[in-house]
Structure formats: C-alpha cells, structure tokens
Motif scaffolding. Structure first.
Motif, short mmCIF file in Angstrom:
data_model
loop_
_atom_site.label_atom_id
_atom_site.label_comp_id
_atom_site.label_asym_id
_atom_site.label_seq_id
_atom_site.Cartn_x
_atom_site.Cartn_y
_atom_site.Cartn_z
N GLU A 97 -33.57 99.62 153.41
CA GLU A 97 -33.45 98.48 152.50
C GLU A 97 -32.72 97.34 153.20
N PRO A 100 -28.03 94.88 151.47
CA PRO A 100 -26.95 95.89 151.52
C PRO A 100 -26.50 96.36 150.14
N ALA A 103 -28.96 98.84 148.79
CA ALA A 103 -28.90 100.09 149.55
C ALA A 103 -27.72 100.95 149.11
N THR A 121 -29.60 100.67 155.94
CA THR A 121 -29.75 99.22 155.76
C THR A 121 -30.28 98.62 157.05
#
Length: 210
Positions: A97, A100, A103, A121
C-alpha cells in the motif's frame, strides 16, 4: 451478499464463495458505512480511497485461480479486505500500500482478526522483490499495462489480474496468464472503473495535460 449478488452473476468457484462468506466485510469499512458494507458497490475507507464492490473482488479472485500453495502479491491494500479473502485461498499473501496510514490501519485490522497477511508500504508498481516469486498478482488500481517489475517477479504459469485503461476513461479488467514458455495470454473480463495505479511504472502522480 454471496447468494444474492455473487452467485447470480456467475461467481461459481466454491472456494472463493466460502472465503467471501467468512470475511466480515463490515469491519473493513469506515464505521459510518458498516450498515451498508454488504451492498454491491464501493465503500469509503479513508484517505480518499474506497473498497471495491463485493462482485469485483470475487471476480478477480475467481479469475486468479489461487491455489492452496500459491504466493500472492496484492497491490493496493486499502483496508485489507481483498487481502483477507485471498489469505483464505493461498499459502502466503504480501499486500503493498502506498498510503502509510492505510497500511498501518489495514495491518492492525488483519492482525486483530487473525488473517496472515504481510502488509508493506511502498510503490506497488515496483512490486515487492523480497517476497517473489509470486504465483498471482492482484491490483486494485488501473494501469496503462502490466509493470515490468511484476513480470520480473511473476513465477512461470503465474497470473496477473488488474484493470487496464486510463483513469476516468475506458477501462477493462484483464487476466494475464504466463505460460511456462514465457508467452502471455490476455483475457478481457469486462468493463470496470478503478482509481489510477500511481507510481514509477504506472501513471504519474500528476498526469501531463492532454
């Protein structure tokens, strides 16, 4: 959701249907959207992102044919819902992802619910080399084509399921199947509408005018 939305629309893979029955979708959306979580449309999850409608998640997983020993790369974790379902189908799931905050939230939800998913991330268009090779790569965003980095990380006989096309324009969901000899077959799974796959090997953060 399964009986009224998925089965009548052609989702027939029993492993996918069983996995969709088991994952509590309402825990992967914003609390205010929880009462509507099982309706067949995208739902907000924060950071301006959405969770795909149940039918699209099921269609992608059915097309991917994830086996019990398969390693899966899920590009675009979002809230972690698709990764949770995929984790019930395959051996190992790595989910990447670019946001952040999403995630961290997805990792916390997945961990609390007991789903074994490695959330990382980074730029999803570059894949995640340390987890390769992958038998399946799934993408929840539309790109101009399959990134070269994904081909480098895809195992022989592997599958990529992703939307292809311009953001806000014509898009189709595609299944790319790599044969053992390296040749690739593309199957069109129908028209879709996804957010753009942003990154070094996707769409630029700020597309050029025109």
């Amino acid at each position: 959701m399964v009986e009224q939305q998925l089965v009548p629309r052609g989702i027939e893979d029993q492993r996918v249907l069983d996995a969709m029955r088991r994952v509590p979708r309402h825990l992967f959306v914003e609390p205010s959207a929880a009462p509507y979580a099982y309706e067949d449309h995208p739902m907000p999850i924060g950071d301006g992102q959405t969770i795909s409608q149940p039918y699209i998640v099921a269609l992608m997983l059915q097309a991917a044919r994830i086996g019990p020993e398969d390693v899966v790369l899920d590009v675009g974790t979002g809230s972690g819902y698709a990764a949770a379902v995929a984790s019930l189908l395959g051996h190992r799931v790595v989910s990447i992802e670019r946001h952040p905050g999403l995630a961290v939230g997805a990792a916390a939800t997945l961990d609390a619910l007991g789903y074994r998913v490695e959330v990382v991330t980074g730029d999803g268009t570059l894949g995640w080399p340390s987890g390769a090779p992958y038998d399946v790569i799934l993408a929840a965003a539309t790109g101009p084509d399959v990134p070269d980095a994904w081909w480098a990380q895809l195992a022989p006989g592997g599958r990529v399921v992703m939307p292809v096309g311009r953001p806000g324009g014509a898009q189709h969901l595609a299944l790319f199947t790599r044969a053992d000899d390296g040749s690739v077959r593309e199957t069109d799974l129908g028209g879709v509408a996804f957010v753009p796959l942003l990154g070094e090997q996707g769409w630029p953060e700020r597309p050029p005018r025109g």
